[in-house]
Write a protein that holds these residues in place. Structure first.
Motif, PDB file in Angstrom:
ATOM      1  N   LYS A   9       0.871  -0.850   0.047  1.00 37.10           N
ATOM      2  CA  LYS A   9      -0.344   0.120  -0.403  1.00 37.10           C
ATOM      3  C   LYS A   9       0.703   1.356   0.173  1.00 37.10           C
ATOM      4  O   LYS A   9       2.500   1.577   0.814  1.00 37.10           O
ATOM      5  CB  LYS A   9      -1.040  -0.231   0.915  1.00 37.10           C
ATOM      6  CG  LYS A   9      -1.892  -0.723   0.993  1.00 37.10           C
ATOM      7  CD  LYS A   9      -2.827  -0.815   2.587  1.00 37.10           C
ATOM      8  CE  LYS A   9      -4.033  -2.408   2.428  1.00 37.10           C
ATOM      9  NZ  LYS A   9      -5.023  -2.436   3.251  1.00 37.10           N
ATOM     10  N   ASN A  10       0.830   2.148  -0.975  1.00 37.78           N
ATOM     11  CA  ASN A  10       1.066   3.594  -1.055  1.00 37.78           C
ATOM     12  C   ASN A  10       1.531   4.403   0.984  1.00 37.78           C
ATOM     13  O   ASN A  10       2.076   4.611   0.383  1.00 37.78           O
ATOM     14  CB  ASN A  10       0.221   4.472  -2.017  1.00 37.78           C
ATOM     15  CG  ASN A  10       1.565   5.247  -1.777  1.00 37.78           C
ATOM     16  OD1 ASN A  10       2.203   5.993  -2.222  1.00 37.78           O
ATOM     17  ND2 ASN A  10       0.698   7.195  -2.329  1.00 37.78           N
ATOM     18  N   GLU A  11       0.689   3.947   1.461  1.00 34.64           N
ATOM     19  CA  GLU A  11       0.574   4.731   2.891  1.00 34.64           C
ATOM     20  C   GLU A  11       1.633   4.255   3.562  1.00 34.64           C
ATOM     21  O   GLU A  11       2.203   4.452   4.517  1.00 34.64           O
ATOM     22  CB  GLU A  11      -1.041   4.526   3.123  1.00 34.64           C
ATOM     23  CG  GLU A  11      -1.586   4.013   3.228  1.00 34.64           C
ATOM     24  CD  GLU A  11      -2.516   3.431   2.684  1.00 34.64           C
ATOM     25  OE1 GLU A  11      -3.525   2.535   2.935  1.00 34.64           O
ATOM     26  OE2 GLU A  11      -3.307   4.634   1.577  1.00 34.64           O
ATOM     27  N   ASP A  12       2.130   3.002   3.575  1.00 31.66           N
ATOM     28  CA  ASP A  12       2.416   2.029   4.047  1.00 31.66           C
ATOM     29  C   ASP A  12       4.271   2.741   3.349  1.00 31.66           C
ATOM     30  O   ASP A  12       4.926   2.788   5.308  1.00 31.66           O
ATOM     31  CB  ASP A  12       2.885   0.171   3.568  1.00 31.66           C
ATOM     32  CG  ASP A  12       1.116   0.326   4.659  1.00 31.66           C
ATOM     33  OD1 ASP A  12       1.014   1.472   5.612  1.00 31.66           O
ATOM     34  OD2 ASP A  12       0.719  -0.701   4.223  1.00 31.66           O
ATOM     35  N   GLN A  14       4.904   5.622   2.376  1.00 37.67           N
ATOM     36  CA  GLN A  14       5.241   6.380   2.526  1.00 37.67           C
ATOM     37  C   GLN A  14       5.135   6.746   4.002  1.00 37.67           C
ATOM     38  O   GLN A  14       5.895   7.783   4.500  1.00 37.67           O
ATOM     39  CB  GLN A  14       4.184   7.533   2.261  1.00 37.67           C
ATOM     40  CG  GLN A  14       3.039   7.923   0.753  1.00 37.67           C
ATOM     41  CD  GLN A  14       4.750   8.645   0.251  1.00 37.67           C
ATOM     42  OE1 GLN A  14       5.243   9.357   0.369  1.00 37.67           O
ATOM     43  NE2 GLN A  14       4.968   7.616  -1.129  1.00 37.67           N
ATOM     44  N   ALA A  15       4.664   5.917   4.718  1.00 38.86           N
ATOM     45  CA  ALA A  15       5.116   6.046   6.492  1.00 38.86           C
ATOM     46  C   ALA A  15       6.484   5.973   6.649  1.00 38.86           C
ATOM     47  O   ALA A  15       7.312   5.969   7.530  1.00 38.86           O
ATOM     48  CB  ALA A  15       4.233   5.548   7.058  1.00 38.86           C
ATOM     49  N   GLN A  18       8.702   9.012   5.148  1.00 37.55           N
ATOM     50  CA  GLN A  18       8.692  10.036   5.828  1.00 37.55           C
ATOM     51  C   GLN A  18       9.204   9.856   7.749  1.00 37.55           C
ATOM     52  O   GLN A  18      10.150  10.507   7.947  1.00 37.55           O
ATOM     53  CB  GLN A  18       7.731  10.018   6.077  1.00 37.55           C
ATOM     54  CG  GLN A  18       6.929  11.170   5.068  1.00 37.55           C
ATOM     55  CD  GLN A  18       5.618  11.406   5.001  1.00 37.55           C
ATOM     56  OE1 GLN A  18       4.330  11.281   5.854  1.00 37.55           O
ATOM     57  NE2 GLN A  18       4.848  11.489   3.660  1.00 37.55           N
ATOM     58  N   LYS A  19       8.936   9.008   8.516  1.00 38.66           N
ATOM     59  CA  LYS A  19       9.410   8.829   9.864  1.00 38.66           C
ATOM     60  C   LYS A  19      10.746   7.306   9.677  1.00 38.66           C
ATOM     61  O   LYS A  19      11.146   7.453  10.834  1.00 38.66           O
ATOM     62  CB  LYS A  19       7.891   7.728  10.496  1.00 38.66           C
ATOM     63  CG  LYS A  19       6.553   8.826  10.566  1.00 38.66           C
ATOM     64  CD  LYS A  19       5.569   8.208  11.452  1.00 38.66           C
ATOM     65  CE  LYS A  19       4.693   9.356  11.460  1.00 38.66           C
ATOM     66  NZ  LYS A  19       3.665   8.968  10.712  1.00 38.66           N
ATOM     67  N   GLN A  35       8.282  -1.351  13.813  1.00 35.45           N
ATOM     68  CA  GLN A  35       6.857  -1.733  13.461  1.00 35.45           C
ATOM     69  C   GLN A  35       7.218  -2.070  15.063  1.00 35.45           C
ATOM     70  O   GLN A  35       6.311  -3.911  14.305  1.00 35.45           O
ATOM     71  CB  GLN A  35       6.297  -2.300  12.425  1.00 35.45           C
ATOM     72  CG  GLN A  35       6.866  -0.994  11.254  1.00 35.45           C
ATOM     73  CD  GLN A  35       4.871  -0.360  11.677  1.00 35.45           C
ATOM     74  OE1 GLN A  35       4.873  -0.048  12.297  1.00 35.45           O
ATOM     75  NE2 GLN A  35       4.897   0.221  10.787  1.00 35.45           N
ATOM     76  N   ASP A  80       9.487  -2.446   8.815  1.00 33.68           N
ATOM     77  CA  ASP A  80       9.193  -2.399   7.878  1.00 33.68           C
ATOM     78  C   ASP A  80      10.584  -1.461   7.021  1.00 33.68           C
ATOM     79  O   ASP A  80      11.402  -0.720   7.684  1.00 33.68           O
ATOM     80  CB  ASP A  80       8.039  -0.966   7.406  1.00 33.68           C
ATOM     81  CG  ASP A  80       6.886  -2.203   7.962  1.00 33.68           C
ATOM     82  OD1 ASP A  80       7.088  -3.164   8.443  1.00 33.68           O
ATOM     83  OD2 ASP A  80       5.736  -1.176   7.694  1.00 33.68           O
TER      84      ASP A  80
END
Length: 115
Positions: A9-12, A14-15, A18-19, A35, A80
């Protein structure tokens, strides 16, 4: 690799970007995000169109997946990872990919012991 080891997933992605913390060598960039609630690690791959056509990109992804599959017992749990391939990987064979990924994983401190 099984579904439990993949980031899709794109949000994974991006997380992690970014972090997470990044580490690189000439062939790969690896982003690592902790994680603690996960029982295993997950991997996302990114191979740009700048590297080559679809055949070349898919070959690189297959090589990376195989190397990470071999390292799976050595990679710390609860991480991750997003692996980005750089241009020199297009000309590399399996053993070069393996040594380069091992080097960048050691620099990122995600290997528990030598595979």
């Amino acid at each position: 690799m099984n579904k439990q080891y993949r980031i899709k997933k794109n949000e994974d992605f991006q997380a992690v970007f970014q972090k997470g913390a990044s580490t690189a060598n000439r062939q790969f960039v690896i982003y690592v995000k902790d994680q603690p609630n996960q029982s295993s690690f997950r991997i996302g791959l990114s191979v740009s169109k700048k590297i080559g056509n679809a055949v070349v990109r898919n070959r690189i992804k297959r090589l990376i997946r195989q190397v990470m599959f071999e390292f799976k017992d050595s990679i710390k749990e609860g991480k991750d990872l997003v692996i980005i391939a750089r241009k020199p990987t297009a000309d590399m064979d399996y053993h070069e990919v393996k040594s380069s990924l091992e080097h960048v994983c050691k620099r990122a401190k995600i290997l528990q012991r030598r595979p």
